[in-house]
Structure formats: C-alpha cells, structure tokens
Design a protein around this motif. Structure first.
Motif, PDB file in Angstrom:
ATOM      1  N   LEU A 106       0.831  -1.203   0.000  1.00 12.67           N
ATOM      2  CA  LEU A 106       0.000   0.000   0.000  1.00 12.67           C
ATOM      3  C   LEU A 106       0.869   1.257   0.000  1.00 12.67           C
ATOM      4  N   ALA A 111       0.621   2.234  -9.506  1.00 14.69           N
ATOM      5  CA  ALA A 111      -0.743   1.912  -9.921  1.00 14.69           C
ATOM      6  C   ALA A 111      -0.830   0.516 -10.536  1.00 14.69           C
ATOM      7  N   MET A 114      -0.753  -2.040  -7.791  1.00 15.86           N
ATOM      8  CA  MET A 114      -2.022  -1.977  -7.056  1.00 15.86           C
ATOM      9  C   MET A 114      -3.094  -2.761  -7.796  1.00 15.86           C
ATOM     10  N   GLN A 115      -3.100  -2.591  -9.107  1.00 13.58           N
ATOM     11  CA  GLN A 115      -4.089  -3.294  -9.922  1.00 13.58           C
ATOM     12  C   GLN A 115      -3.882  -4.802  -9.845  1.00 13.58           C
ATOM     13  N   LEU A 117      -2.503  -6.436  -7.393  1.00 14.77           N
ATOM     14  CA  LEU A 117      -2.860  -6.828  -6.037  1.00 14.77           C
ATOM     15  C   LEU A 117      -4.376  -6.909  -5.889  1.00 14.77           C
ATOM     16  N   ALA A 118      -5.060  -5.916  -6.420  1.00 14.68           N
ATOM     17  CA  ALA A 118      -6.518  -5.866  -6.308  1.00 14.68           C
ATOM     18  C   ALA A 118      -7.160  -7.005  -7.084  1.00 14.68           C
ATOM     19  N   PHE A 122      -7.467  -9.658  -4.020  1.00 15.91           N
ATOM     20  CA  PHE A 122      -8.616  -9.215  -3.233  1.00 15.91           C
ATOM     21  C   PHE A 122      -9.938  -9.290  -3.971  1.00 15.91           C
ATOM     22  N   PHE A 123      -9.916  -9.289  -5.289  1.00 11.95           N
ATOM     23  CA  PHE A 123     -11.129  -9.087  -6.074  1.00 11.95           C
ATOM     24  C   PHE A 123     -12.266 -10.037  -5.690  1.00 11.95           C
ATOM     25  N   PHE A 126     -13.476  -9.694  -2.129  1.00 11.14           N
ATOM     26  CA  PHE A 126     -14.192  -8.424  -1.983  1.00 11.14           C
ATOM     27  C   PHE A 126     -15.594  -8.513  -2.590  1.00 11.14           C
ATOM     28  N   LEU A 147     -15.078  -2.054   1.884  1.00  8.75           N
ATOM     29  CA  LEU A 147     -13.725  -1.534   2.065  1.00  8.75           C
ATOM     30  C   LEU A 147     -13.483  -1.130   3.524  1.00  8.75           C
TER      31      LEU A 147
ATOM     32  N   LEU B 156      -8.665   3.371   5.500  1.00  7.03           N
ATOM     33  CA  LEU B 156      -9.594   3.694   4.420  1.00  7.03           C
ATOM     34  C   LEU B 156      -8.906   4.600   3.407  1.00  7.03           C
ATOM     35  N   GLN B 158      -5.597   5.099   3.171  1.00  6.34           N
ATOM     36  CA  GLN B 158      -4.399   4.425   2.664  1.00  6.34           C
ATOM     37  C   GLN B 158      -4.737   3.437   1.553  1.00  6.34           C
ATOM     38  N   MET B 159      -5.934   2.862   1.610  1.00  7.57           N
ATOM     39  CA  MET B 159      -6.314   1.832   0.638  1.00  7.57           C
ATOM     40  C   MET B 159      -6.940   2.393  -0.636  1.00  7.57           C
ATOM     41  N   PRO B 161      -5.761   3.909  -3.324  1.00  8.47           N
ATOM     42  CA  PRO B 161      -5.167   3.541  -4.629  1.00  8.47           C
ATOM     43  C   PRO B 161      -5.452   2.091  -5.027  1.00  8.47           C
ATOM     44  N   LEU B 162      -5.661   1.237  -4.021  1.00  5.77           N
ATOM     45  CA  LEU B 162      -6.014  -0.162  -4.280  1.00  5.77           C
ATOM     46  C   LEU B 162      -7.492  -0.308  -4.616  1.00  5.77           C
ATOM     47  N   SER B 163      -8.318   0.431  -3.883  1.00  2.58           N
ATOM     48  CA  SER B 163      -9.767   0.227  -3.982  1.00  2.58           C
ATOM     49  C   SER B 163     -10.315   0.611  -5.349  1.00  2.58           C
ATOM     50  N   TYR B 165      -9.464  -0.408  -8.041  1.00  2.92           N
ATOM     51  CA  TYR B 165      -9.527  -1.578  -8.919  1.00  2.92           C
ATOM     52  C   TYR B 165     -10.448  -2.653  -8.371  1.00  2.92           C
ATOM     53  N   LEU B 166     -11.239  -2.320  -7.329  1.00  3.67           N
ATOM     54  CA  LEU B 166     -12.195  -3.280  -6.778  1.00  3.67           C
ATOM     55  C   LEU B 166     -13.601  -2.922  -7.225  1.00  3.67           C
ATOM     56  N   PRO B 167     -14.487  -3.930  -7.345  1.00  2.00           N
ATOM     57  CA  PRO B 167     -15.792  -3.703  -7.983  1.00  2.00           C
ATOM     58  C   PRO B 167     -16.671  -2.745  -7.184  1.00  2.00           C
TER      59      PRO B 167
END
Lengths: 198, 198
Positions: A106, A111, A114-115, A117-118, A122-123, A126, A147, B156, B158-159, B161-163, B165-167
């Motif tokens: 993190l 970027a 991060m993509q 990783l996501a 996590f996808f 999540f 989140l 929240l 910090q995350m 940049p990761l989030s 890419y999450l749905p």
DNA sequence: GTCTATATGGCGATAGAC
DNA sequence: GTCTATCGCCATATAGAC
C-alpha cells in the motif's frame, strides 16, 4: 512435503521483505538466510526486483483461497459475515508476513502493482463480501462498506504494538475472538452495539 | 516565514522518507534535494538514523495540536465526534507525508519508538476521543472503540489507490465529506446507518 | 556552516569453473 | 544448479580547507 530451491527462496524472501522492506534486504542477506551464494539466486530470478515481485505474488496466492470455505456455506448472510470477519482477523493475526506485505505494498506499489494486487488477490473475496452486505439490505455504497470492513480489521491488528501505550488498553483487546466479535457488532449495530443488554 | 537550514532539511527529509522509506533514501538523495553537500547534513545531524528520527518527530509535532480546536468547543459529544472524524479525515487526506510516515512507523518501529509515537503524538488526542465516546454512553471497551475509529480512517484513506480496482468503486468514495459522514454514521448506527430514511 | 576530497565497505549483478 | 571471484558503483561517514 519438501520445498524446491525456488520455493525455499521465495518463502524466505517473503519473511525478510515483510519485516524489513525491499530496499533494506540485500541479495547477500537473502543468500545467507537460504544458505546459498548470491549467484545462485540469480539463476532462479533475473534480478532483485523480479525476485521481490515473485515473493509478493507467492505470499498472496497462498492466502487467496483461505476464505472460500466461508462463502460456500448455505448459512444466512449475517452468519456468513460473522464468520468472514473471524476468519480474516485470524489470518491477519497469525500470518504477520502476509499482513505486513500488504501494508508495505500500500505504501510502495505503483498503480500497476495496485491493480495486480486488487485483481489477483482481493477481487473475488471483496466481491463475495460486498454481495453479503447487499444481502443484508444495505444496498447503498456497498463498495465503501466492504472496504471499511477490510481497512478496519487490517489496521486494528497493525496498530496493536502502538495501542499498548495508549490509555485504557487491555490484553483482551488483542484476542482474535474479541476483535472479531467487536468488529461484527460495530458493523451490525454501531459503536453502541449490544451494550444495553448486559 | 523563512526556514532555517535545519528545518529545511527536516521538511525535505519528511517528504522523502514518507514516500520511499528509511533504507531507500540515501544521504546523497537528501543532500541533492536540499541543494547541499552530504557533509553539510552531518553538521546538523550525527548520522542518518538520528536525522530520520528527528524528521519523524518534526512531522508528528506539527500535527499534534491540529485537533485541539475540536475538543475545546462546548458542543454536545455527538457533534464533537462528528467534527473530530471530519478533521481527522481531512488531515490524513491532505497530508499524505504524515499519513505514510505513521504507516511506515507501524511497520518499522521497535517497542521504544512505538511508545514515543503513542505518548508523544497520539496520547492526548486518543484520550479526548475516548472521553467523548464514554460521554455518549459507551462505557465498555472504550479504548478498543477509539482505536477502531483511528484504524478505520487511516486505512480507508491508505487503501484508496487499491480500492479503485475493486468492484463498485465510485469517485465519491474518496471525497473528504463523504468519508467523514459515512464513518460517523457507521460508528453511530452500524452499517445500516440511515439507509432507510432516504 | 558549507565545501571538496576521500576512506572504507556493502551493493547488485556477472563470468566462468564444476 | 551452485560455486568462487570479481567488476563497477554507490552507500555512510569523516578530514580538513574556507
């Protein structure tokens, strides 16, 4: 079950990188830890960066399916949520390397990483979490709510070494069952939770 | 207001260390960033470690009193809580260096530095937050509840940049006002919040 | 207080033997 | 697949002039 050289290197690398970070771990440190020469490391990985990325992927892939058992049950949504939180708290507590690697990514990942990783880690988890939240009737900003849950659990555990020096700390606050119960309660009922009923 | 050489070094050091971490920033990098020679840095600080610790203290001292205005008002406890959350979200969003330094310290600091961080930076804010939570009638595990609030807001943001890419991600989820409102609502009423009333 | 020059050692990475 | 030996570079830190 024995490990191939490559797996041995990766496992050791995960441990070192999670504790010290990319820049602070030298190829010599890692070579010494796996009882090899640095040249041998370069036989398995083209350079330090590639070795690090492989190690991150290795650590994350190991955990990716840890929660599938929770989602595949036929329980009510609320019970699924309760079990997921408990499972998540347990994993992050027991596998400090995994938890610290996430936090380091993190901070350090661009970027593109991060993509990766996501989408790679996590996808699916999540998506399942968001689905359960929606099943509970909370259809607004489901992404933000899922989140929040992830963020809270991760940092609650990460902050434990700091929180010991803050007023009101109790040993109970670091126990897996306690954390899981309090977090579930917070998300279902708010801070007030079930306090009135005791 | 102009800066002394020492303050200029510290400010630049905070920026570099927060972005790259201790090991990844060389004294040469820092010297170049402040347009000095490395030898000049050693006139102000005895070594790299001492410089880093001074930089961390410098960054944290700047923020320590940012929340006093909130606590010193004569508003109801619930309104104080609401304003604290908004202020905290704002600070962590606008001052990425401060936020990242905290996260790096959580990963890298030993028990002694954790204690310094807790007692020198967070203690008073944490005590005030815990007091307000107690005033709202939540007298059980106040420490854990205050910690949950801090942990949630920190991670929240910090995350983010990761989030992305999450749905289900929406740009709104990264706005200060939205985050502050949702977090306050979560802590007052749980995930369900005020959804029914719309 | 800041510079140039330098001591000393660790770094990532490679060559070539086995 | 692993070793020893080594290259060229960059790191922290210091000496001594101005």
């Amino acid at each position: 079950m024995s490990l191939s050289s490559k797996e041995h290197i990766l496992q050791t690398a995960v441990s070192l990188f999670s504790k010290q970070g990319f820049a602070a771990v030298s190829m010599r440190d890692l070579a010494k830890a796996v009882d090899m020469s640095t040249a041998a490391l370069y036989h398995h990985f083209s350079n330090k960066q590639a070795l690090y990325l492989s190690a991150v992927q290795f650590a994350f892939t190991k955990q990716a399916s840890a929660f599938d058992a929770v989602w595949q049950t036929e329980l009510p949504a609320q019970e699924k949520l309760r079990r997921f939180v408990h499972c998540f708290v347990l994993v992050l507590t027991k596998d400090a390397d995994f938890r610290c690697l996430i936090q380091r990514e993190l901070l350090d990942a661009d970027a593109e990483r991060m993509q990766l990783l996501a989408e790679g880690v996590f996808f699916e988890q999540f998506r399942q979490l968001a689905h359960v939240i929606a099943q509970l009737g909370m259809t607004q900003h489901v992404h933000f709510k899922a989140l929040s849950m992830i963020a809270l659990v991760c940092n609650l555990i990460q902050m434990q070494p700091l929180s010991r020096y803050l007023p009101g700390w109790q040993a109970e606050h670091e126990q897996v069952d306690f954390i899981a119960e309090q977090v579930t309660d917070l998300f279902m009922n708010g801070l007030k939770g079930s306090e009135g009923s005791i």
